[in-house]
Motif scaffolding. Structure first.
Motif, mmCIF file in Angstrom:
data_model
loop_
_atom_site.group_PDB
_atom_site.id
_atom_site.type_symbol
_atom_site.label_atom_id
_atom_site.label_comp_id
_atom_site.label_asym_id
_atom_site.label_seq_id
_atom_site.Cartn_x
_atom_site.Cartn_y
_atom_site.Cartn_z
ATOM 1 N N TYR A 1 0.786 -1.164 0.035
ATOM 2 C CA TYR A 1 0.131 0.233 -0.064
ATOM 3 C C TYR A 1 0.748 1.105 -0.035
ATOM 4 O O TYR A 1 0.657 2.242 -0.607
ATOM 5 N N VAL A 2 1.686 1.268 0.634
ATOM 6 C CA VAL A 2 2.740 2.536 0.807
ATOM 7 C C VAL A 2 3.573 2.744 -0.341
ATOM 8 O O VAL A 2 3.365 3.782 -0.798
ATOM 9 N N LEU A 3 4.081 1.575 -0.748
ATOM 10 C CA LEU A 3 4.655 1.917 -2.215
ATOM 11 C C LEU A 3 4.223 2.172 -3.307
ATOM 12 O O LEU A 3 4.338 3.077 -4.020
ATOM 13 N N ARG A 4 2.657 1.817 -3.312
ATOM 14 C CA ARG A 4 1.818 2.208 -4.319
ATOM 15 C C ARG A 4 1.413 3.558 -4.181
ATOM 16 O O ARG A 4 1.632 4.351 -5.286
ATOM 17 N N ALA A 5 1.235 4.129 -2.969
ATOM 18 C CA ALA A 5 0.966 5.602 -2.863
ATOM 19 C C ALA A 5 2.148 6.305 -3.138
ATOM 20 O O ALA A 5 1.897 7.492 -3.715
ATOM 21 N N LYS A 6 3.139 5.881 -2.940
ATOM 22 C CA LYS A 6 4.441 6.618 -3.051
ATOM 23 C C LYS A 6 4.668 6.669 -4.785
ATOM 24 O O LYS A 6 4.951 8.004 -5.104
ATOM 25 N N MET A 7 4.337 5.754 -5.479
ATOM 26 C CA MET A 7 4.682 5.564 -6.650
ATOM 27 C C MET A 7 3.779 6.642 -7.366
ATOM 28 O O MET A 7 3.930 7.451 -8.510
ATOM 29 N N GLU A 8 2.422 6.463 -6.822
ATOM 30 C CA GLU A 8 1.253 7.643 -7.428
ATOM 31 C C GLU A 8 1.806 8.884 -7.212
ATOM 32 O O GLU A 8 1.628 9.849 -8.161
ATOM 33 N N LEU A 9 2.377 9.240 -6.023
ATOM 34 C CA LEU A 9 2.710 10.612 -5.989
ATOM 35 C C LEU A 9 3.890 10.917 -7.054
ATOM 36 O O LEU A 9 3.882 12.111 -7.541
ATOM 37 N N LEU A 10 4.954 10.093 -7.181
ATOM 38 C CA LEU A 10 6.148 10.503 -7.895
ATOM 39 C C LEU A 10 5.329 10.663 -9.249
ATOM 40 O O LEU A 10 5.955 11.459 -10.082
ATOM 41 N N ASN A 11 4.503 9.911 -9.864
ATOM 42 C CA ASN A 11 4.006 10.030 -10.955
ATOM 43 C C ASN A 11 3.138 11.251 -11.268
ATOM 44 O O ASN A 11 3.099 11.732 -12.412
ATOM 45 N N SER A 12 2.865 11.968 -10.314
ATOM 46 C CA SER A 12 1.977 13.163 -10.483
ATOM 47 C C SER A 12 2.839 14.512 -10.229
ATOM 48 O O SER A 12 2.232 15.629 -10.369
ATOM 49 N N LEU A 13 4.166 14.330 -9.992
ATOM 50 C CA LEU A 13 4.896 15.411 -10.140
ATOM 51 C C LEU A 13 5.178 16.357 -11.155
ATOM 52 O O LEU A 13 5.232 15.603 -12.441
ATOM 53 N N HIS A 14 4.815 17.619 -11.262
ATOM 54 C CA HIS A 14 4.944 18.246 -12.621
ATOM 55 C C HIS A 14 6.297 18.538 -12.997
ATOM 56 O O HIS A 14 7.237 18.582 -12.219
ATOM 57 N N PRO A 15 6.840 18.333 -14.145
ATOM 58 C CA PRO A 15 8.141 18.210 -14.507
ATOM 59 C C PRO A 15 8.679 19.534 -14.210
ATOM 60 O O PRO A 15 8.099 20.533 -14.438
ATOM 61 N N VAL A 16 9.916 19.421 -13.869
ATOM 62 C CA VAL A 16 10.591 20.745 -13.203
ATOM 63 C C VAL A 16 11.649 21.125 -14.488
ATOM 64 O O VAL A 16 12.124 20.299 -14.998
#
Ligand SMILES: *[C@@H]1O[C@H](CO)[C@@H](O)[C@H](O)[C@H]1NC(C)=O
Ligand SMILES: *[C@@H]1O[C@H](CO)[C@@H](O)[C@H](O)[C@H]1NC(C)=O
Ligand SMILES: *[C@@H]1O[C@H](CO)[C@@H](O)[C@H](O)[C@H]1NC(C)=O
Ligand SMILES: *[C@@H]1O[C@H](CO)[C@@H](O)[C@H](O)[C@H]1NC(C)=O
Length: 788
Positions: free
Chosen positions: A287-302
């Motif tokens: 669960y934790v790793l999935r939530a983390k991946m979801e967040l990483l995938n929603s970072l706006h390109p910098v």
């Protein structure tokens, strides 16, 4: 070696049986005589043993390195002498357990394939001798990454435990220096190990304050859920400041720099813990790793404009000395960086996350600071106000990771937010507060908690490896997502010169920066200060005066464009507030391109979702043609901002596979669209240019149409190629609330001078026909045009 006898000696009856049942764990520390091992890892392993010795598993420890035993054994056992127990362990027990630990620890040379095979055989025969089964085998690789592949091959080939026992292989960073190398390294590992066998350490995840972020968010969900979002949070700062410099490790640092060294990993990991959705079950790794991946995938390109970078002054000299570089050697390696990150999701859209780190700074500290919006106005006088519930004091949540003025890990919550709940077995509220002001407030303004017992990150992580708590480690997917995010900006910044800073406290405010229009810039501009001195006037503020009776804004081109972009954004915000949408009509040609590029950086503040883009004029060419106004808009703006497809209104130059045929009635179609969508056909903002012949939009001198009359959209003809055009008429433009005319470059000096003196005749100079009936006309003219 009598592993079990040693172990179970202290234990009575029933536990001795459990001891046998739970089986044996072999720990092999590769790089056993290295710095990290000496400083943290052996102590961490000892701590593990201390905690687990009476819980059923038996253990053995193998310190391994390339060196032959004669040379290494002495060094190893010297460093083991310093092992210590926490204060709450009785001295007698400590001495006893330490003695056992030393007896269970051996040195192994691990250099050749035979050495690995021999290790495996030894483990198996010792187990057989003691009638123990193997529960797991842990390899901790505290070696440089180039050695990984070789060791991995040997472990896989001859050192895997028998079926039924787990294998865990622990790796230390760096895990590559960009996406490609990380991917290569990861796939090397994956050829030898299963994903669940790989444990990549980010030691920040073992810091007590970091480890508490998720549990804190979960326990206080009732209070946090309504406010942990963009409506209430102003910004989040994730900071790691160091006082040491890179001396002694410049050859490493030259290859990495501060972003790769700590921001891509430690600070990004912390960002995920602060910002991810709290999973249903925070002790479930998946669960934790999935939530983390979801967040990483929603970072706006910098991108580059979202970062400021620096390099301490002595760095180049240190590199020259340590790496034997010539005196003219220079490098752009960053020793300081701050990056501004946005997250594209409902919770965080528009909230700035600042990731900041640097070497040779004025203090050593690391923390996460969540700053809430300050939007309360308090009428009651200050002294009469309730000190706890005072809504006019700053509100913040701080995870103080270590060092700094406080000097210990801590959790702080402003008293005017809520009283948090903390895992009582691990943390306690402190009432004896040091006399420290933290982020503008005395500690008495906060609820302050600290761990009951301070623990080293490595001892926490080693315990997590033993328990198989994968969520405290970096999975391959996680690693690659992070590199994918950071690699483009790292490449972009390679070409950017960092700001040079003196280091330590001498740096003063040189590295202070601000967030402006979704970008970062240093607060003090060296260039600006120099110009101020030279000219004794602030040349960077736009001046306002009058041109032909209307407001004129003037400045150097860059600043002028910036001001115009800002004015458009203000108009947009107002229109959206007022009517829910913003109708913007843009001209073609070369002058607006800089504006498009500028606007394309307004990703967040700008209400793109509610903006409709219209064209002032268009050339009768396909959109893919280089001459197409819409094509240019597309390249320079539309590709970079998120504007709903239905809000984009190119002129219908191409209909029925023909270009601008009158019978296809493209002009009427466009006029109907405008009438249908734009209230009263009154645009909120129209951007025009000025041609060298006095034309504007695509209404040229001598034109019979488009200057007066009811026609809204018309075909027109340009004296220069491509001749055929479609244009909005001046009467339609004049209905707009705001009309801006942008004039750039010395090439426009002559026409500007000419019309400033000419008789106001729109048939000769169509620009004179621009006279908003109830709106405002604004001229944006750069200094080059004005003064040439
Ligand atoms: C490791 O392997 C080498 C080569 O096979 C051998 O000479 C050496 O003795 C081995 N070391 C140990 C401790 O067995
Ligand atoms: C891993 O070890 C197994 C068993 O010895 C072997 O079959 C396999 O080829 C090895 N994998 C690699 C990539 O060498
Ligand atoms: C959470 O996950 C852990 C690990 O999978 C499991 O042991 C535990 O029972 C779960 N807790 C709940 C409330 O589901
Ligand atoms: C349209 O014009 C009328 C009359 O000038 C005005 O009352 C009305 O508010 C305008 N509507 C919009 C949407 O601007």
């Amino acid at each position: 070696m009598k592993w079990r006898t040693l172990f179970c000696l202290l234990l009575v009856g029933v536990i001795a049986v459990t001891c046998k049942k739970k089986g044996h764990i072999s720990v092999i520390l590769v790089g056993a005589t290295g710095d990290l091992a000496k400083k943290y890892l052996w102590q961490g392993l000892f701590q593990l043993y201390l905690n687990e010795v009476s819980r059923g598993h038996t253990f053995s420890f193998h310190g391994a390195a390339l060196t032959p035993p004669e040379k290494a054994e002495g060094i190893l056992f010297d460093s083991l002498k310093t092992l210590s127990c926490p204060a709450d362990v009785e001295p007698d027990r400590c001495a006893l357990v330490k003695d056992q630990f030393l007896k269970l620890t051996r040195y192994r040379q691990l250099k050749t394939a035979e050495n690995y095979t021999a290790l495996h055989q030894d483990i198996l025969s010792s187990l057989a001798e003691e009638d123990l089964h193997e529960a797991g085998r842990l390899f901790y690789l505290s070696v440089p990454p180039f050695a990984y592949a070789d060791i991995a091959r040997n472990i896989n080939a001859s050192c895997r435990p028998p079926p039924g026992a787990w294998l865990r292989v622990v790796l230390e960073k760096p895990f590559g220096h960009d996406y490609k190398s990380a991917k290569q390294l990861a796939s090397d590992m994956q050829t030898f190990f299963q994903e669940e066998e790989i444990y990549r350490v980010d030691h920040y995840l073992g810091k007590q304050a970091v480890e508490q972020i998720l549990p804190f968010r979960r326990r206080n969900q009732k209070h946090l859920e309504p406010i942990w979002n963009r409506q209430h949070i102003d910004r989040v700062e994730i900071v790691m400041k160091e006082t040491v410099d890179a001396k002694g490790r410049t050859s490493f640092y030259e290859e990495y720099g501060v972003i790769r060294d700590v921001i891509q990993n430690h600070l990004t990991e912390i960002l995920t813990l602060v910002a991810m959705e709290v999973p249903k079950n925070i002790t479930n790794s998946d669960y934790v790793l999935r939530a983390k991946m979801e967040l990483l995938n929603s970072l706006h390109p910098v991108e580059g404009s979202r970062a400021v970078i620096g390099q301490y002054q002595n760095y180049v000299q240190q590199v020259r000395e340590e790496m034997e570089k010539p005196p003219h050697f220079f490098t752009n390696t960053q020793t300081f960086a701050s990056a501004l990150i946005y997250i594209d999701n409902m919770r965080w859209e528009g909230v700035p996350f600042l990731l900041v780190s640097g070497k040779d700074l004025d203090e050593r500290t690391s923390y996460v600071r969540v700053v809430f919006k300050d939007n309360a106005f308090c009428l009651q006088k200050d002294s009469a106000r309730d000190t706890v519930k005072n809504p006019c004091k700053p509100r913040q949540v701080i995870f103080h990771i270590g060092h700094g003025e406080l000097g210990f890990p801590a959790l702080l919550v402003s008293r005017n937010l809520f009283k948090p709940s903390i895992v009582p077995s691990q943390w306690q509220e402190i009432s004896e507060l040091p006399d420290v002001v933290l982020f503008g407030q005395p500690l008495s303004d906060y609820y302050v908690y600290r761990p009951n017992q301070e623990r080293e990150a490595y001892s926490i992580l080693i315990s997590n490896i033993y328990r198989g708590k994968k969520e405290s480690f970096i999975t391959t997917q996680n690693l690659l997502a992070s590199w994918k995010f950071w690699t483009p900006i790292l490449q972009e910044l390679e070409r950017v010169s960092p700001r040079i800073y003196p280091g330590g406290s001498e740096t003063g405010q040189l590295l202070d920066f601000v967030i402006e229009h979704g970008e970062l810039r240093f607060l003090t501009d060296e260039r600006l200060e120099m110009m101020d001195i030279q000219q004794n006037t602030n040349t960077f503020a736009s001046t306002q005066s009058k041109f032909l009776g209307n407001t004129m804004v003037s400045n150097w081109a860059d600043q002028l464009i910036q001001k115009l972009a800002q004015d458009i954004q203000e108009a947009a915000d107002e229109a959206v507030r007022h009517s829910g949408s913003f109708h913007l009509a843009l001209s073609g040609g070369s002058s607006p391109i800089a504006l498009f590029q500028r606007l394309s950086r307004h990703h967040h503040g700008f209400p793109w979702k509610h903006t409709h883009l219209w064209m002032v004029d268009e050339r009768c060419v396909p959109f893919t043609d280089i001459e197409s106004n819409f094509g240019s808009l597309e390249r320079h703006l539309l590709q970079h901002v998120r504007i709903p497809y239905n809000n984009i209104h190119p002129m219908p130059v191409q209909r029925n596979q023909r270009l601008c045929a009158e019978e296809d009635m493209g002009t009427q179609v466009y006029a109907q669209d405008i009438a249908a969508l734009v209230g009263n056909s009154s645009f909120d903002f129209v951007l025009l240019g000025l041609g060298n012949d006095g034309h504007t939009a695509s209404i040229f001198p001598g034109s019979q149409n488009g200057i007066t009359g009811d026609e809204m959209v018309l075909f027109s003809r340009s004296p220069i190629k491509p001749h055929d055009r479609i244009s909005l008429s001046l009467p339609l433009i004049n209905k707009a609330r705001k009309v801006a005319v942008l004039v750039l470059g010395k090439g426009k000096h002559e026409i500007l001078t000419l019309i400033s003196r000419a008789e106001s005749n729109p048939n000769k100079w169509p620009i004179f026909g621009v006279k908003p009936t109830s709106g405002q006309l604004l001229w944006y003219i750069d200094y080059e045009t004005l003064f040439r």
